[in-house]
Motif scaffolding. Structure first.
Motif, PDB file in Angstrom:
ATOM      1  N   ASP A 232      25.076  28.319   4.330  1.00 53.38           N
ATOM      2  CA  ASP A 232      24.492  29.585   4.787  1.00 53.38           C
ATOM      3  C   ASP A 232      23.786  30.334   3.666  1.00 53.38           C
ATOM      4  N   CYS A 233      23.509  29.687   2.534  1.00 51.43           N
ATOM      5  CA  CYS A 233      22.829  30.311   1.387  1.00 51.43           C
ATOM      6  C   CYS A 233      23.616  31.518   0.895  1.00 51.43           C
ATOM      7  N   GLY A 234      24.896  31.534   1.117  1.00 51.71           N
ATOM      8  CA  GLY A 234      25.699  32.656   0.645  1.00 51.71           C
ATOM      9  C   GLY A 234      25.579  33.898   1.496  1.00 51.71           C
ATOM     10  N   PHE A 235      24.892  33.795   2.611  1.00 52.12           N
ATOM     11  CA  PHE A 235      24.690  34.951   3.468  1.00 52.12           C
ATOM     12  C   PHE A 235      25.934  35.234   4.293  1.00 52.12           C
ATOM     13  N   GLY A 236      26.491  34.146   4.847  1.00 47.00           N
ATOM     14  CA  GLY A 236      27.811  34.276   5.439  1.00 47.00           C
ATOM     15  C   GLY A 236      27.863  34.765   6.861  1.00 47.00           C
ATOM     16  N   ARG A 237      26.744  35.128   7.454  1.00 50.23           N
ATOM     17  CA  ARG A 237      26.808  35.598   8.831  1.00 50.23           C
ATOM     18  C   ARG A 237      25.782  34.874   9.701  1.00 50.23           C
TER      19      ARG A 237
END
Lengths: 316, 668
Positions: B569-574
């Motif tokens: 998630d590219c570190g986006f997390g949502r």
């Protein structure tokens, strides 16, 4: 006996192509590093990358389907098939008649569709973005590629790659201006289809500029290794198609072991030059925005049409 | 008696009548879904298989004809079965078999028209298509043609309570009839003063070039309207999606081919020798339709409309192939013309299988989810694996990918384009290769469209929570899909055999067929002097062997450990399912590149809008530029002559009287 030897030569040829493909990629990367005044990685670096990936555990997204796991094998299989069909060393091997140039383009399209479908399978934004860009480059490149094949077939009255090569290779050095135009077009298509600069940058992982990397974002370990290997093989195959169409000199037209050995040497020399050439193009040009890609490929198409008109009007 | 039973024509007649009887039997219990589904549709499927079998065997028999003295006095019905009819009858039978099997499990209660009545319409539709192919005089041809149009109109308006479907049906009926008038006029020209409306008389008539050209143009208009050739295509993306999926499959897969049959029959059989420049008109229209269809398909968000536009594309490919054949035949290049015609017939057969397969696939999805909008689908490969994998075969085939069938016919067509440089006319030989490039562009765009179609429906994450409850198709539906998918694979893997049969088909049209190399059964060598060859079985085998070897090698040398985890998630997390590309998003590059084709209205929200809405409406420039002004013109003329309608009976009697007197004056 000869049939047995033919098949042996064919299988050896496939294995050689599959094994040499990462080496060619390594050579291109090395040349590019030198040209850009960097210290170059070893020419064997692609093999190390593939080996490392094979040893890792595969991590697959929770919602990935069977298609996602099948695709790397499918793509790799398609590229190996293409390698079997392209007359890179000899023109009279058993598999070379399984497809003509148009069918080869179709085979590459099959691989492209599978890569794109696999990228859409997990359902992240990057995957679908990569899939749609990849398919866009595909439909822009294919008409240009067809025109290139058309010009070559006008000269030799066939679209069978081995026959085109034989005709050009056995003639006393005849220069075709039409082929010069199409060679330029082919080089542009080759760069676009293989995700090289100026269409895509193989050296970055910057999401918004990439096509190839976005497609493979969800892959890991052995699946990624196969995908990367297939990509290297695709570049190798394209370069070999270019040789067969434009510089077929040195190709073996018989299965004599000596002829095959000599032809392999010729191929090696041509690959060294071609790799350096690709590296040079990548060094002197900048990456285009995605929506400039149509212009780039339209230019390739126009070059091919120019070749066609030269051939039809001047007969050369 | 045994002699007559061996006549393929009589057998076909019998089977077509059987279709009619099966349909009528639906009226016994009109409200019973089970009776129609479990008994009648399977019976219809058996008839279809029998039609396909008889048609295939009749390829080896000489042409035969009979005259049935039924119908109006002095207007007997002439029927004829030659190899061209056989080829299309095979297409009809083979595709109808799969579609009928699917339909047996498809229809549910409460879909507008009662199932028994629909069964009648459906089988009447099938039988009338068969009679179109058998007719040997203009009268019975038009009768069957109109029955076909009417029965399909009723099928399109199955859900007649929905106003959009009613208006789609009306548009379809209108254009079908305008086309039919043109076909009728074309027959009128072709009888050439003999006033005999049998096809035999038309074959014998010697028309002067101007009349022959006008007959050709009328036929092109009439059959083009039925086929959905641009600019007569507007009904197609309305009517095909409105119909229930098996009917959409029949209309796209089979009915459009009857128009192709009519075009081939008129151009190469009834008119005799075509003039070469007719082909250029067809080529231009066909290539434009191909490009137009596929570009609009890429921009669609409704899965059935997308397939309907893709049908326009394939019709374009078919008609451009016919055009190419005319150019070659008119300039004396018989071999090239044979190749182009075989490519056309092959593609017609392929399209019947793959488009039916895809339409049925959307039918199964529609049943499972109740949703046609691509923006609300996704991830169905997990819930409906059967439908997904079988549909994938159709999608890959229609995208023209080897080793499946769509590729073979496109390959043949491209090979015949390669003869273009030998056309004697200057400039034409330079323009034709550009036509090939357009064809490849359309084919490559079809790949784009199919990735969108399959990817958005079956791959990714479900875009709606309700999709988690979707169920896979039933046994009958799976069997129908599998029948068509197997057809796609076989047509793809055995091209040499198919082409050997199709070479027989074009013989009555005056072509010798191809000098096929019979040396090896697995290798297709359509033109030995060109040394081109194609061996899909090798593709298939090598890919398979490599896959197996690779899997085995990976397992042997390394390991097969797999860990499941969340997508990156590219570190986006949502991440959520709304962040996937939508159908609109996937079509955006096409809208961007081909802007002049679209009449587009967009609402872009501003960045500070608290409740942003993005809306894009894609219109058809031809509809706005051609049909709406035409409609206004017709209305204005109608208003102008409306004063004739006084509503008094004495006035009307006066009209009759004046007409009679005028006619008498003219006669005397």
């Amino acid at each position: 006996m000869t049939a047995l030897f033919d098949w042996l030569a064919q299988i050896l040829g496939i294995l050689a192509a599959v094994l040499a493909a990462p080496l060619f990629l390594g050579w291109v990367n090395q040349c590019r590093a030198w040209l850009q005044n960097k210290s170059a990685p070893s020419i064997l670096q692609p093999y190390r990358g593939i080996r490392k990936l094979f040893h890792k555990d595969a991590v697959i997204a929770a919602n990935a389907s069977q298609l996602f796991r099948l695709a790397p094998y499918m793509v790799f299989g398609a590229m190996v098939t293409a390698a079997a069909i392209i007359p890179s060393v000899a023109t009279r091997l058993p598999f070379t008649q399984a497809a003509d140039a148009i069918a080869l383009v179709g085979l590459f399209a099959t691989a492209r569709v599978f890569v794109s479908l696999a990228a859409m399978d997990v359902g992240t934004a990057f995957g679908t973005l990569g899939a749609r860009r990849e398919m866009m480059i595909g439909f822009l490149a294919e008409p240009a590629l067809l025109m290139i094949i058309f010009v070559a077939s006008l000269i030799s009255a066939t679209t069978a790659l081995p026959r085109i090569s034989e005709l050009l290779a056995t003639q006393s050095l005849a220069l075709y201006p039409s082929l010069a135009f199409t060679a330029v077009a082919f080089t542009m298509v080759l760069l676009a289809e293989n995700a090289r600069i100026p269409i895509d940058n193989p050296a970055t992982h910057l999401e918004l500029t990439m096509i190839h990397e976005a497609l493979l974002l969800e892959y890991s370990a052995r699946h990624l290794a196969l995908m990367e290997w297939a990509a290297a093989l695709k570049l190798f195959n394209y370069v070999c198609i270019g040789f067969a169409l434009f510089v077929p000199w040195g190709l073996a037209t018989s299965q004599a072991p000596l002829a095959l050995a000599l032809s392999s040497l010729f191929l090696g020399a041509k690959l060294v030059l071609a790799g350096a050439g690709i590296a040079l193009i990548e060094t002197v040009s900048a990456k285009l925005r995605v929506f400039r890609a149509p212009e780039f490929l339209a230019t390739a198409f126009l070059f091919a049409v120019l070749g066609l008109l030269v051939r039809l009007l001047l007969g050369t | 008696m045994t002699q007559t039973l061996h006549s393929p024509l009589l057998l076909c007649l019998l089977l077509l009548t059987a279709w009619g009887i099966v349909g009528l039997a639906g009226l016994i219990r009109p409200a019973s879904v089970a009776f129609a589904g479990r008994t009648l549709f399977p019976l219809g499927a058996v008839c279809g298989a029998a039609v396909a079998y008889v048609a295939a065997t009749s390829l080896f028999a000489p042409a035969e004809q009979i005259v049935l003295s039924i119908g109006l006095p002095d207007l007997p019905v002439h029927l004829r079965l030659d190899s061209l009819s056989s080829a299309f009858l095979f297409l009809l039978g083979a595709a109808a078999t799969g579609i009928s099997i699917f339909a047996a499990g498809y229809f549910r209660r409460g879909e507008g028209t009662p199932p028994g009545l629909m069964c009648l319409q459906y089988h009447l539709f099938l039988a009338s298509m068969g009679f179109v192919l058998l007719a040997n005089d203009a009268y019975s041809f038009m009768l069957a043609w109109e029955t076909m149009a009417l029965s399909s109109y009723f099928l399109v308006t199955t859900q007649h309570r929905i106003p959009e479907i009613r208006s789609a049906g009306f548009l379809y009926l209108l254009i079908a009839h305008i086309g039919a008038i043109a076909i009728l006029l074309s027959f009128g020209v072709m009888q050439g003063g003999s006033w005999q409306f049998t096809f035999d008389a038309m074959r014998a008539a010697q028309l002067d070039p101007a009349w022959a050209t006008s007959a050709f143009l009328l036929a092109l208009f009439g059959f083009g309207a039925k086929a959905g050739l641009v600019p007569m295509h507007v009904w197609l993306p309305e009517a095909h999606p409105a119909a229930p999926s098996p009917v959409s499959a029949l209309m796209s897969g089979v009915m459009l081919k009857t128009a192709l049959y009519g075009m081939l029959r008129v151009t190469f059989d009834l008119l005799g020798e075509p003039v070469w420049w007719w082909g250029l008109i067809l080529l231009a229209l066909g290539l434009f339709s191909a490009l137009y269809g596929v570009i609009f398909a890429a921009a669609q968000t409704d899965m059935k409309r997308l397939l309907a536009y893709s049908s326009i594309e394939n019709i374009g490919i078919l008609f451009s192939g016919v055009g190419l054949a005319i150019v070659f035949a008119g300039t004396g290049m018989r071999i090239a013309a044979s190749l182009a015609l075989i490519a056309v017939l092959y593609h017609a057969l392929n399209h019947a299988f793959m488009k039916s397969l895809l339409f049925l696939g959307t039918g199964a999805v529609l049943h499972a989810t109740g949703e046609r909008n691509l923006g609300r689908l996704g991830g169905l490969i997990h819930r409906m694996p059967w439908v997904a994998w079988l549909t994938l075969v159709g999608a890959l085939a229609i995208a023209g990918l080897p080793p499946l069938n769509g590729f073979v016919s496109e390959w043949l067509l491209l090979q015949s384009f390669l003869f273009a440089s030998e056309v004697p006319q200057a400039f034409v030989n330079m323009l034709l290769p550009l036509g090939a490039a357009l064809l490849v562009l359309a084919a490559a765009l079809a790949g784009y469209v199919m990735v969108k179609f399959f990817g958005v429906i079956f791959l990714g994450q479900p875009r709606e929570a309700a999709l988690q409850e979707a169920h896979d198709a039933g046994i009958a539906e799976r069997a129908g899909l599998a029948w068509l998918a197997v057809g796609c694979v076989l047509l793809g893997l055995l091209p040499a055999q198919v082409i050997a049969l199709l070479s027989r088909v074009i013989q009555p049209l005056g072509f010798s067929g191809l000098p096929l190399d019979d040396g090896s059964w697995w290798l297709l060598v359509p033109l030995p002097q060109r040394q081109i060859s194609y061996a899909p079985l090798v593709f298939f085998a090598v890919i398979l062997v490599v896959i197996v070897l690779t899997i085995a090698a990976v397992r042997f040398f390394y390991h097969q450990r797999v860990r499941r985890s969340d997508p990156w998630d590219c570190g986006f997390g949502r991440l959520n399912s709304r962040m996937q590309d939508t159908a609109e998003g996937f079509g955006q590059p096409i809208r961007h590149l081909f802007t002049p084709f679209f009449a587009m209205a967009r609402e872009l929200p501003s960045a500070f809008d608290p409740a942003p809405r993005y809306r894009v409406v894609i219109g058809d420039r031809i509809w706005r530029g051609l049909y709406l002004p035409l409609g206004r013109l017709v209305r204005r003329i109608a208003d102008a002559v409306a004063w004739l309608q006084q509503g008094r009976i004495s006035t009307y009697l006066l009209y009759s009287f004046v007409t009679l007197v005028t006619l008498l004056a003219l006669m005397l």
